[in-house]
Write a protein that holds these residues in place. Structure first.
Motif, PDB file in Angstrom:
ATOM      1  N   ASP A  18       0.450  -1.158   0.296  1.00 16.88           N
ATOM      2  CA  ASP A  18       0.053  -0.202  -0.083  1.00 16.88           C
ATOM      3  C   ASP A  18       1.101   1.393  -0.162  1.00 16.88           C
ATOM      4  OD1 ASP A  18      -2.337  -1.386   1.787  1.00 16.88           O
ATOM      5  OD2 ASP A  18      -2.114  -2.234   0.391  1.00 16.88           O
ATOM      6  N   VAL A  19       0.335   2.675  -1.006  1.00 16.33           N
ATOM      7  CA  VAL A  19       1.069   3.398  -0.529  1.00 16.33           C
ATOM      8  C   VAL A  19       0.010   5.016  -0.026  1.00 16.33           C
ATOM      9  CG1 VAL A  19       3.198   2.889  -2.149  1.00 16.33           C
ATOM     10  CG2 VAL A  19       0.556   4.195  -3.208  1.00 16.33           C
ATOM     11  N   SER A  66      -8.507   5.273  -3.053  1.00 19.57           N
ATOM     12  CA  SER A  66      -9.372   5.905  -2.179  1.00 19.57           C
ATOM     13  C   SER A  66      -8.568   7.533  -1.974  1.00 19.57           C
ATOM     14  CB  SER A  66      -9.937   5.662  -1.200  1.00 19.57           C
ATOM     15  OG  SER A  66      -8.396   5.131  -0.192  1.00 19.57           O
ATOM     16  N   ALA A  67      -9.179   8.400  -1.575  1.00 18.10           N
ATOM     17  CA  ALA A  67      -8.613   9.822  -0.836  1.00 18.10           C
ATOM     18  C   ALA A  67      -9.768  10.303  -0.138  1.00 18.10           C
ATOM     19  CB  ALA A  67      -8.509  10.642  -2.098  1.00 18.10           C
ATOM     20  N   GLU A  68      -8.700  11.077   0.962  1.00 19.05           N
ATOM     21  CA  GLU A  68      -9.658  11.570   2.054  1.00 19.05           C
ATOM     22  C   GLU A  68      -9.303  13.060   2.166  1.00 19.05           C
ATOM     23  OE1 GLU A  68      -9.566   9.446   5.682  1.00 19.05           O
ATOM     24  OE2 GLU A  68      -7.672  10.266   6.383  1.00 19.05           O
ATOM     25  N   ARG A  69      -9.499  13.742   2.460  1.00 21.24           N
ATOM     26  CA  ARG A  69      -9.588  15.803   2.510  1.00 21.24           C
ATOM     27  C   ARG A  69      -9.868  16.114   4.280  1.00 21.24           C
ATOM     28  NH1 ARG A  69     -10.507  21.110  -0.723  1.00 21.24           N
ATOM     29  NH2 ARG A  69      -8.436  22.229  -0.163  1.00 21.24           N
ATOM     30  N   LEU A  77      -3.943  10.739  -0.777  1.00 21.04           N
ATOM     31  CA  LEU A  77      -4.248   9.323  -1.794  1.00 21.04           C
ATOM     32  C   LEU A  77      -3.269   8.474  -1.501  1.00 21.04           C
ATOM     33  CD1 LEU A  77      -6.056   9.147  -4.851  1.00 21.04           C
ATOM     34  CD2 LEU A  77      -3.547   9.229  -5.541  1.00 21.04           C
ATOM     35  N   THR A  78      -4.579   7.582  -1.161  1.00 22.34           N
ATOM     36  CA  THR A  78      -4.242   5.564  -1.320  1.00 22.34           C
ATOM     37  C   THR A  78      -4.531   5.006  -2.321  1.00 22.34           C
ATOM     38  OG1 THR A  78      -4.297   6.193   1.554  1.00 22.34           O
ATOM     39  CG2 THR A  78      -4.235   4.070   0.676  1.00 22.34           C
ATOM     40  N   ILE A  79      -3.497   3.914  -2.562  1.00 17.94           N
ATOM     41  CA  ILE A  79      -3.336   3.020  -3.637  1.00 17.94           C
ATOM     42  C   ILE A  79      -3.482   2.356  -2.274  1.00 17.94           C
ATOM     43  CG2 ILE A  79      -3.100   1.929  -5.506  1.00 17.94           C
ATOM     44  CD1 ILE A  79      -1.811   5.256  -6.187  1.00 17.94           C
ATOM     45  N   GLN A  80      -4.007   0.796  -2.651  1.00 18.59           N
ATOM     46  CA  GLN A  80      -3.871  -0.360  -1.424  1.00 18.59           C
ATOM     47  C   GLN A  80      -3.610  -1.561  -2.818  1.00 18.59           C
ATOM     48  OE1 GLN A  80      -7.721  -0.802  -0.412  1.00 18.59           O
ATOM     49  NE2 GLN A  80      -7.279  -0.198   1.861  1.00 18.59           N
ATOM     50  N   ARG A  81      -2.606  -2.375  -2.005  1.00 19.68           N
ATOM     51  CA  ARG A  81      -2.743  -3.304  -3.151  1.00 19.68           C
ATOM     52  C   ARG A  81      -2.490  -3.398  -4.694  1.00 19.68           C
ATOM     53  NH1 ARG A  81      -7.243  -4.003  -1.544  1.00 19.68           N
ATOM     54  NH2 ARG A  81      -8.389  -4.464  -3.408  1.00 19.68           N
ATOM     55  N   THR A  82      -1.079  -2.438  -4.567  1.00 17.19           N
ATOM     56  CA  THR A  82      -0.576  -1.829  -5.919  1.00 17.19           C
ATOM     57  C   THR A  82      -0.084  -2.623  -6.582  1.00 17.19           C
ATOM     58  OG1 THR A  82       1.678  -1.633  -4.975  1.00 17.19           O
ATOM     59  CG2 THR A  82       0.446   0.201  -4.624  1.00 17.19           C
ATOM     60  N   GLN A  83      -0.310  -2.146  -8.191  1.00 17.04           N
ATOM     61  CA  GLN A  83       0.086  -3.043  -8.945  1.00 17.04           C
ATOM     62  C   GLN A  83       0.852  -2.367 -10.197  1.00 17.04           C
ATOM     63  OE1 GLN A  83      -1.724  -6.296  -9.720  1.00 17.04           O
ATOM     64  NE2 GLN A  83      -2.089  -6.058  -7.544  1.00 17.04           N
TER      65      GLN A  83
END
Lengths: 112, 114
Positions: A18-19, A66-69, A77-83
């Motif tokens: 995840d990043v 997903s993203a939150e503010r 900005l979160t990217i799970q299980r990156t490809q």
């Protein structure tokens, strides 16, 4: 004055990790946007935040994104299980009403 | 629906000669149009914007663009290219009457020859 700040500027990670990418908009800007810039795809809209309104998530490519503010300011900005296809430059922009968007320098994400 | 087409992916000019970067747009109503420049490893910097005021828009660094409704064009020009102009240029249309959700062209890479 200070512009849009993004961190990290570069991120290398392994497939499946995840990043989190951070964007600090210009102070007072109520609107915040995330875009992805990749070879062959150009610049793609991802998500838009405006004040306290529900975000427009129509550009997110999959549910891994997903993203939150928080507090109407900083966004993550979160990217799970990156490809590997997630490798790109992620750009953040901010604006006030009816004014052009101001962009940060981006985060260059490389997935090994 | 809105869209923007940049007609040239690459343009090469000699230093001191004019620059022309072409952009055509499609919009169901009066659009807001922008040109941005991106230097290597940098974000996008606004050159100029059209928002239904004067059709000839002057921007930074000597660039200007003319909005031509009859031709649905918004071409970017500069009378004399400088080496520092070498970069990628994006034509952008806004998806609504404000600044919400830009639609980007595919970009034109400008090369300036000494």
């Amino acid at each position: 004055g200070a512009g849009v700040s993004q961190s990290p500027s570069n991120k290398v990670t392994e497939k499946g990790k995840d990043v989190e990418l951070r964007c600090d908009p210009i102070s007072g800007h109520t609107a915040l946007y995330w875009y992805r810039q990749s070879l062959g795809q150009g610049l793609e809209f991802l998500i838009y935040f405006q004040g306290n309104s529900a975000p427009d998530k129509s550009g997110l490519p999959s549910d891994r994104f997903s993203a939150e503010r928080t507090g109407g300011s900083v966004s993550t900005l979160t990217i799970q299980r990156t490809q590997q296809e997630d490798s790109a430059v992620y750009l953040c922009a901010s604006s006030t009403s009816n004014q052009p968007q101001h962009f940060g320098d981006g985060t260059r994400l490389s997935i090994l | 629906a809105q869209s923007v087409t940049q007609l040239d992916s690459h343009v090469s000019v000699s230093e001191g000669t004019p620059v022309l970067l072409r952009c055509n747009y499609s919009s169901s109503y009066s659009p807001s149009l922008f040109w941005y420049v991106q230097h290597p490893n940098k974000g996008l910097q606004l050159l100029l914007k059209y928002t239904s005021a004067a059709t000839l828009v002057k921007g930074i660094n000597g660039f200007e663009a003319e909005f031509k409704k009859s031709e649905t064009s918004f071409h970017l020009t500069k009378p004399s290219a400088h080496m520092s102009d070498a970069a990628e240029y994006f034509c952008v249309v806004s998806a609504t009457s404000g600044t919400y959700k830009y639609i980007f062209g595919t970009g034109t890479r400008l090369k300036v020859l000494a």
